[in-house]
Design a protein around this motif. Structure first.
Motif, PDB file in Angstrom:
ATOM      1  N   VAL A 112       0.903  -1.128  -0.099  1.00 54.94           N
ATOM      2  CA  VAL A 112      -0.018  -0.115   0.054  1.00 54.94           C
ATOM      3  C   VAL A 112       1.037   1.261   0.070  1.00 54.94           C
ATOM      4  O   VAL A 112       0.266   2.513  -0.378  1.00 54.94           O
ATOM      5  CB  VAL A 112      -0.946   0.000   1.049  1.00 54.94           C
ATOM      6  CG1 VAL A 112      -2.144  -1.152   1.066  1.00 54.94           C
ATOM      7  CG2 VAL A 112      -0.407   0.057   2.586  1.00 54.94           C
ATOM      8  N   GLY A 113       2.098   1.099   0.160  1.00 57.65           N
ATOM      9  CA  GLY A 113       2.967   2.427   0.318  1.00 57.65           C
ATOM     10  C   GLY A 113       2.701   3.254   1.410  1.00 57.65           C
ATOM     11  O   GLY A 113       2.211   2.722   2.428  1.00 57.65           O
ATOM     12  N   ASP A 114       3.459   4.175   1.227  1.00 56.67           N
ATOM     13  CA  ASP A 114       3.457   5.287   2.592  1.00 56.67           C
ATOM     14  C   ASP A 114       2.198   5.920   2.754  1.00 56.67           C
ATOM     15  O   ASP A 114       2.122   7.127   1.838  1.00 56.67           O
ATOM     16  CB  ASP A 114       4.649   6.276   2.455  1.00 56.67           C
ATOM     17  CG  ASP A 114       4.854   7.039   3.422  1.00 56.67           C
ATOM     18  OD1 ASP A 114       4.431   6.742   4.742  1.00 56.67           O
ATOM     19  OD2 ASP A 114       5.618   8.163   3.496  1.00 56.67           O
ATOM     20  N   THR A 115       1.290   5.488   3.456  1.00 57.45           N
ATOM     21  CA  THR A 115       0.040   6.126   3.528  1.00 57.45           C
ATOM     22  C   THR A 115      -0.212   6.124   4.888  1.00 57.45           C
ATOM     23  O   THR A 115       0.380   5.604   5.956  1.00 57.45           O
ATOM     24  CB  THR A 115      -1.086   5.098   2.829  1.00 57.45           C
ATOM     25  OG1 THR A 115      -1.248   3.899   3.554  1.00 57.45           O
ATOM     26  CG2 THR A 115      -1.129   4.903   1.493  1.00 57.45           C
ATOM     27  N   GLU A 116      -1.329   7.079   5.137  1.00 55.87           N
ATOM     28  CA  GLU A 116      -1.692   7.351   6.704  1.00 55.87           C
ATOM     29  C   GLU A 116      -2.105   6.047   7.385  1.00 55.87           C
ATOM     30  O   GLU A 116      -1.755   5.954   8.379  1.00 55.87           O
ATOM     31  CB  GLU A 116      -2.655   8.421   6.926  1.00 55.87           C
ATOM     32  CG  GLU A 116      -2.977   8.814   8.366  1.00 55.87           C
ATOM     33  CD  GLU A 116      -4.028   9.807   8.253  1.00 55.87           C
ATOM     34  OE1 GLU A 116      -4.741   9.985   9.279  1.00 55.87           O
ATOM     35  OE2 GLU A 116      -4.173  10.586   7.383  1.00 55.87           O
ATOM     36  N   SER A 117      -2.964   5.331   6.639  1.00 52.88           N
ATOM     37  CA  SER A 117      -3.371   3.968   7.142  1.00 52.88           C
ATOM     38  C   SER A 117      -2.129   2.951   7.486  1.00 52.88           C
ATOM     39  O   SER A 117      -2.147   2.249   8.478  1.00 52.88           O
ATOM     40  CB  SER A 117      -4.602   3.422   6.563  1.00 52.88           C
ATOM     41  OG  SER A 117      -4.088   3.207   5.111  1.00 52.88           O
ATOM     42  N   GLY A 118      -1.229   3.036   6.570  1.00 53.56           N
ATOM     43  CA  GLY A 118      -0.149   1.910   6.438  1.00 53.56           C
ATOM     44  C   GLY A 118       0.760   2.356   7.624  1.00 53.56           C
ATOM     45  O   GLY A 118       1.426   1.508   8.412  1.00 53.56           O
ATOM     46  N   ARG A 119       0.718   3.814   7.975  1.00 54.12           N
ATOM     47  CA  ARG A 119       1.836   4.139   8.996  1.00 54.12           C
ATOM     48  C   ARG A 119       0.989   3.882  10.185  1.00 54.12           C
ATOM     49  O   ARG A 119       1.788   3.497  11.279  1.00 54.12           O
ATOM     50  CB  ARG A 119       1.908   5.809   8.797  1.00 54.12           C
ATOM     51  CG  ARG A 119       3.041   6.234   7.877  1.00 54.12           C
ATOM     52  CD  ARG A 119       3.319   7.527   7.790  1.00 54.12           C
ATOM     53  NE  ARG A 119       2.445   8.516   7.571  1.00 54.12           N
ATOM     54  CZ  ARG A 119       1.857   8.823   6.445  1.00 54.12           C
ATOM     55  NH1 ARG A 119       2.561   8.458   5.465  1.00 54.12           N
ATOM     56  NH2 ARG A 119       0.857   9.808   6.600  1.00 54.12           N
ATOM     57  N   HIS A 120      -0.043   3.822  10.273  1.00 50.32           N
ATOM     58  CA  HIS A 120      -0.850   3.682  11.525  1.00 50.32           C
ATOM     59  C   HIS A 120      -0.796   2.173  11.935  1.00 50.32           C
ATOM     60  O   HIS A 120      -0.601   1.873  12.967  1.00 50.32           O
ATOM     61  CB  HIS A 120      -2.418   3.893  11.503  1.00 50.32           C
ATOM     62  CG  HIS A 120      -3.148   3.494  12.572  1.00 50.32           C
ATOM     63  ND1 HIS A 120      -3.358   4.305  13.930  1.00 50.32           N
ATOM     64  CD2 HIS A 120      -3.927   2.494  12.886  1.00 50.32           C
ATOM     65  CE1 HIS A 120      -4.012   3.582  14.446  1.00 50.32           C
ATOM     66  NE2 HIS A 120      -4.615   2.695  14.055  1.00 50.32           N
ATOM     67  N   ILE A 121      -0.912   1.370  10.890  1.00 48.75           N
ATOM     68  CA  ILE A 121      -0.815  -0.113  11.071  1.00 48.75           C
ATOM     69  C   ILE A 121       0.413  -0.552  11.717  1.00 48.75           C
ATOM     70  O   ILE A 121       0.715  -1.232  12.560  1.00 48.75           O
ATOM     71  CB  ILE A 121      -0.972  -0.808   9.635  1.00 48.75           C
ATOM     72  CG1 ILE A 121      -2.421  -0.808   9.364  1.00 48.75           C
ATOM     73  CG2 ILE A 121      -0.678  -2.393   9.910  1.00 48.75           C
ATOM     74  CD1 ILE A 121      -2.677  -1.078   8.071  1.00 48.75           C
ATOM     75  N   VAL A 122       1.775   0.057  11.288  1.00 52.46           N
ATOM     76  CA  VAL A 122       3.016  -0.261  11.708  1.00 52.46           C
ATOM     77  C   VAL A 122       3.106   0.360  12.841  1.00 52.46           C
ATOM     78  O   VAL A 122       3.804  -0.249  13.815  1.00 52.46           O
ATOM     79  CB  VAL A 122       4.118   0.381  10.644  1.00 52.46           C
ATOM     80  CG1 VAL A 122       5.201   0.022  11.118  1.00 52.46           C
ATOM     81  CG2 VAL A 122       3.846  -0.368   9.303  1.00 52.46           C
ATOM     82  N   ALA A 123       2.574   1.570  13.238  1.00 53.91           N
ATOM     83  CA  ALA A 123       2.707   2.070  14.624  1.00 53.91           C
ATOM     84  C   ALA A 123       2.169   1.510  15.792  1.00 53.91           C
ATOM     85  O   ALA A 123       2.910   1.425  16.810  1.00 53.91           O
ATOM     86  CB  ALA A 123       2.436   3.672  14.409  1.00 53.91           C
ATOM     87  N   THR A 124       1.169   0.843  15.222  1.00 54.24           N
ATOM     88  CA  THR A 124       0.375  -0.030  16.328  1.00 54.24           C
ATOM     89  C   THR A 124       1.277  -1.241  16.668  1.00 54.24           C
ATOM     90  O   THR A 124       1.316  -1.503  17.946  1.00 54.24           O
ATOM     91  CB  THR A 124      -0.932  -0.207  15.844  1.00 54.24           C
ATOM     92  OG1 THR A 124      -1.826   0.952  15.580  1.00 54.24           O
ATOM     93  CG2 THR A 124      -1.665  -1.192  16.770  1.00 54.24           C
ATOM     94  N   ALA A 125       1.803  -1.733  15.812  1.00 50.72           N
ATOM     95  CA  ALA A 125       2.581  -3.094  16.048  1.00 50.72           C
ATOM     96  C   ALA A 125       3.715  -2.507  16.673  1.00 50.72           C
ATOM     97  O   ALA A 125       4.156  -3.316  17.629  1.00 50.72           O
ATOM     98  CB  ALA A 125       3.045  -3.795  14.684  1.00 50.72           C
ATOM     99  N   GLU A 126       4.511  -1.604  16.445  1.00 50.26           N
ATOM    100  CA  GLU A 126       5.552  -0.968  17.418  1.00 50.26           C
ATOM    101  C   GLU A 126       5.133  -0.773  18.418  1.00 50.26           C
ATOM    102  O   GLU A 126       6.143  -1.157  19.551  1.00 50.26           O
ATOM    103  CB  GLU A 126       6.220   0.173  16.488  1.00 50.26           C
ATOM    104  CG  GLU A 126       6.894  -0.113  15.312  1.00 50.26           C
ATOM    105  CD  GLU A 126       7.250   1.204  14.332  1.00 50.26           C
ATOM    106  OE1 GLU A 126       6.669   2.460  14.772  1.00 50.26           O
ATOM    107  OE2 GLU A 126       8.299   1.082  13.634  1.00 50.26           O
ATOM    108  N   GLN A 127       3.962  -0.161  18.993  1.00 46.90           N
ATOM    109  CA  GLN A 127       3.582  -0.136  20.134  1.00 46.90           C
ATOM    110  C   GLN A 127       3.339  -1.484  21.065  1.00 46.90           C
ATOM    111  O   GLN A 127       3.697  -1.662  22.130  1.00 46.90           O
ATOM    112  CB  GLN A 127       2.350   0.552  20.352  1.00 46.90           C
ATOM    113  CG  GLN A 127       2.354   2.251  20.134  1.00 46.90           C
ATOM    114  CD  GLN A 127       0.939   2.925  20.105  1.00 46.90           C
ATOM    115  OE1 GLN A 127      -0.061   2.336  19.753  1.00 46.90           O
ATOM    116  NE2 GLN A 127       0.848   4.093  20.310  1.00 46.90           N
ATOM    117  N   HIS A 128       2.742  -2.324  20.365  1.00 49.19           N
ATOM    118  CA  HIS A 128       2.585  -3.668  21.018  1.00 49.19           C
ATOM    119  C   HIS A 128       3.698  -4.435  21.093  1.00 49.19           C
ATOM    120  O   HIS A 128       3.830  -5.284  22.083  1.00 49.19           O
ATOM    121  CB  HIS A 128       1.341  -4.362  20.063  1.00 49.19           C
ATOM    122  CG  HIS A 128       0.245  -3.910  20.486  1.00 49.19           C
ATOM    123  ND1 HIS A 128      -0.842  -3.226  19.519  1.00 49.19           N
ATOM    124  CD2 HIS A 128      -0.728  -3.474  21.624  1.00 49.19           C
ATOM    125  CE1 HIS A 128      -1.711  -2.888  19.985  1.00 49.19           C
ATOM    126  NE2 HIS A 128      -1.789  -2.753  20.977  1.00 49.19           N
TER     127      HIS A 128
END
Length: 149
Positions: free
Chosen positions: A101-117
């Protein structure tokens, strides 16, 4: 002169095509994420843990070498291997998101959530020492000198 109705139709067609392409990219991401399988080992390879989609453990395996470990060492090795595998999950997810999906807001959110967990594991940090019991009159500074001078 262009017909306003044909302009509207062209805009709708473009929007529909873009929406279909975006949906296909997100479906591709979903399929790739479902295939994630990361294995990490601890205790010199005696214990391995595999995590799958969402960083959830899917397998634990042990070699004969665990017979030389105490139960608490085995438990610690399982937890260490699991944390290492889970800590690798956000990077793998980021790779997949970037490729689909590339560098999208939703993609960044998905990765940031994983990094938090699943934060990165600190390398070989020993557990903190248990608190020292103080004796009567012990001010905890490990010296016999008074701070009053």
């Amino acid at each position: 002169m262009t017909d306003p109705l044909s302009n509207v139709q062209r805009l709708v067609d473009d929007w529909e095509r873009n929406a279909q392409e975006k949906a296909a990219r997100y479906e591709s991401m979903r399929q790739e994420v479902e295939r994630i399988s990361l294995t990490r080992s601890a205790a010199g390879g005696a214990v391995s843990v595999t995590v799958g989609p969402n960083g959830i453990p899917s397998d634990v395996s042990m070699t004969e070498a665990v017979s030389r470990l105490r139960p608490e060492q085995i438990a610690a090795a399982v937890m260490e291997a699991m944390r290492q595998a889970q800590a690798a999950y956000p990077a793998e997810l980021a790779r997949i998101v970037g490729e689909t999906v590339g560098d999208t807001e939703s993609g960044r959110h998905i990765v940031a959530t994983a990094e938090q967990h699943f934060p990165q594991v600190e390398p070989d940090t020993p557990p903190p020492a248990p608190p020292r019991r103080r004796r009567e009159g012990d001010d905890g500074d490990f010296s016999d000198d008074s701070y009053l001078g």
